[in-house]
Design a protein around this motif. Structure first.
Motif, PDB file in Angstrom:
ATOM      1  N   LYS A  38       0.833  -1.209   0.000  1.00 57.22           N
ATOM      2  CA  LYS A  38       0.000   0.000   0.000  1.00 57.22           C
ATOM      3  C   LYS A  38       0.868   1.260   0.000  1.00 57.22           C
ATOM      4  O   LYS A  38       0.590   2.219  -0.736  1.00 57.22           O
ATOM      5  CB  LYS A  38      -0.937   0.027   1.196  1.00 57.22           C
ATOM      6  CG  LYS A  38      -1.880   1.237   1.199  1.00 57.22           C
ATOM      7  CD  LYS A  38      -2.812   1.223   2.383  1.00 57.22           C
ATOM      8  CE  LYS A  38      -3.858   2.332   2.284  1.00 57.22           C
ATOM      9  NZ  LYS A  38      -3.257   3.671   2.080  1.00 57.22           N
ATOM     10  N   ASP A  42       0.751   4.067  -2.929  1.00 58.86           N
ATOM     11  CA  ASP A  42       0.408   5.449  -2.570  1.00 58.86           C
ATOM     12  C   ASP A  42       1.529   6.411  -2.964  1.00 58.86           C
ATOM     13  O   ASP A  42       1.276   7.501  -3.474  1.00 58.86           O
ATOM     14  CB  ASP A  42       0.140   5.561  -1.063  1.00 58.86           C
ATOM     15  CG  ASP A  42      -1.168   4.907  -0.643  1.00 58.86           C
ATOM     16  OD1 ASP A  42      -1.976   4.573  -1.526  1.00 58.86           O
ATOM     17  OD2 ASP A  42      -1.368   4.736   0.575  1.00 58.86           O
ATOM     18  N   ALA A 163      -4.955  12.393  -0.313  1.00 63.11           N
ATOM     19  CA  ALA A 163      -5.127  11.041  -0.843  1.00 63.11           C
ATOM     20  C   ALA A 163      -6.071  10.209   0.022  1.00 63.11           C
ATOM     21  O   ALA A 163      -6.860   9.419  -0.489  1.00 63.11           O
ATOM     22  CB  ALA A 163      -3.764  10.358  -0.946  1.00 63.11           C
ATOM     23  N   ASN A 164      -5.992  10.370   1.333  1.00 63.09           N
ATOM     24  CA  ASN A 164      -6.799   9.545   2.243  1.00 63.09           C
ATOM     25  C   ASN A 164      -7.997  10.282   2.832  1.00 63.09           C
ATOM     26  O   ASN A 164      -8.674   9.781   3.712  1.00 63.09           O
ATOM     27  CB  ASN A 164      -5.916   9.011   3.372  1.00 63.09           C
ATOM     28  CG  ASN A 164      -4.786   8.143   2.851  1.00 63.09           C
ATOM     29  OD1 ASN A 164      -4.996   7.317   1.973  1.00 63.09           O
ATOM     30  ND2 ASN A 164      -3.589   8.345   3.380  1.00 63.09           N
ATOM     31  N   GLU A 239       6.558   9.517  -1.693  1.00 56.79           N
ATOM     32  CA  GLU A 239       6.163  10.237  -2.899  1.00 56.79           C
ATOM     33  C   GLU A 239       7.178  11.287  -3.319  1.00 56.79           C
ATOM     34  O   GLU A 239       7.322  11.582  -4.510  1.00 56.79           O
ATOM     35  CB  GLU A 239       4.787  10.894  -2.708  1.00 56.79           C
ATOM     36  CG  GLU A 239       4.703  11.962  -1.626  1.00 56.79           C
ATOM     37  CD  GLU A 239       4.214  11.442  -0.293  1.00 56.79           C
ATOM     38  OE1 GLU A 239       3.443  12.147   0.390  1.00 56.79           O
ATOM     39  OE2 GLU A 239       4.614  10.322   0.067  1.00 56.79           O
TER      40      GLU A 239
END
Length: 279
Positions: A38, A42, A163-164, A239
């Protein structure tokens, strides 16, 4: 945190086989395979998005600079930055006024390939921002008030929907550079903003120092396989590592407590897994 440019297969083998030099310096807790998967997905998605929005802002800025009124507004302090939004036709970059309630003044749409779609335009009259644009503009302004240790005199910002949390925002603060061949990864931050765009929820650094990676001169570029960095703050690449690899157009090896990783063309792959400590 260390960085080198890998210039031979021998050095690459040494990197893969080398022990984690900083394993005892606040090493992140081990994570399971599902968490690793995950985290990597992400990081890839967010890193690519940061790169595309940052690229779009740069391309759009070049395009609107050709508009005389834009240059005049810039000289007179009438502009308050830009915001970006992913739409079907591409990433729309809106340059806003510096009023307390910002309004749109100029727009350009940039394709995924980094080209302006149509022409950059100057709006005849400043227009009210959409709800999305207004909250994004507020998030950008709020993030600029965050307290952090800068590693550059100039910073670029990228504002993305969290994102979340679809109602919040992630604002990335990315150090700028005018030095050719320098990748200023040190001093990169993420500031998480609430749905209104007006309150900081939390913020995090991606490095502990103002480290910068150096690409070799062009006459040596063919000898370089990749850049290498040791990352202490997370068990896997983030990221920001994906973003800077794309920005530098160079593969990046990242050594973490979980293993050695290769980032290439926006994708992260495992080179070798770190053996669990027996101590």
């Amino acid at each position: 945190m260390k960085c080198i440019a890998v210039r031979s297969a021998w050095l690459l083998s040494a990197f893969v086989a080398a022990p984690f030099a900083h394993a005892q310096e606040e090493t992140p807790a081990p994570v399971g395979d599902a968490q690793v998967t995950k985290a990597l997905l992400d990081a890839e998605a967010a890193g690519r998005a940061i790169y595309l929005h940052d690229q779009a802002a740069a391309v759009a800025s070049d395009a609107v600079t050709g508009i005389e009124s834009f240059r005049e507004d810039g000289k007179r302090g009438r502009l308050g930055g830009w915001i970006t939004e992913q739409r079907e036709e591409g990433i729309v970059v809106t340059f806003v006024s510096s009023e307390p309630v910002p309004r749109s003044r100029y727009r350009a749409t940039v394709s995924a390939g980094g080209r302006v779609v149509g022409d950059a335009v100057a709006l005849a009259e400043p227009a009210a921002l959409t709800e999305y644009e207004l909250r994004a503009a507020h998030a950008r302004t709020t993030a600029s008030t965050a307290t952090f240790e800068p590693c550059s005199r100039t910073y670029n910002t990228v504002v993305l929907p969290a994102a979340n949390d679809a109602s919040g925002w992630n604002v990335y603060l990315l150090p700028g550079t005018t030095q050719h061949g320098v990748v200023p990864i040190g001093g990169s931050y993420r500031v998480d903003i609430d749905a209104s765009g007006e309150n900081i929820i939390k913020q995090r650094p991606f490095t502990r120092t103002c480290i910068a990676l150096e690409r070799p001169p062009e006459d040596k570029a063919r000898e370089t396989v990749a850049l290498v960095i040791t990352h202490l703050l997370d068990p896997t690449p983030t990221e920001v590592h994906v973003f800077w690899s794309l920005w530098a157009r160079t593969p990046l090896y990242v050594a973490t407590s979980e293993g050695n990783w290769l980032i290439e063309a926006g994708s992260i792959s495992l080179v070798s897994r770190r053996e669990a400590s027996t101590k």
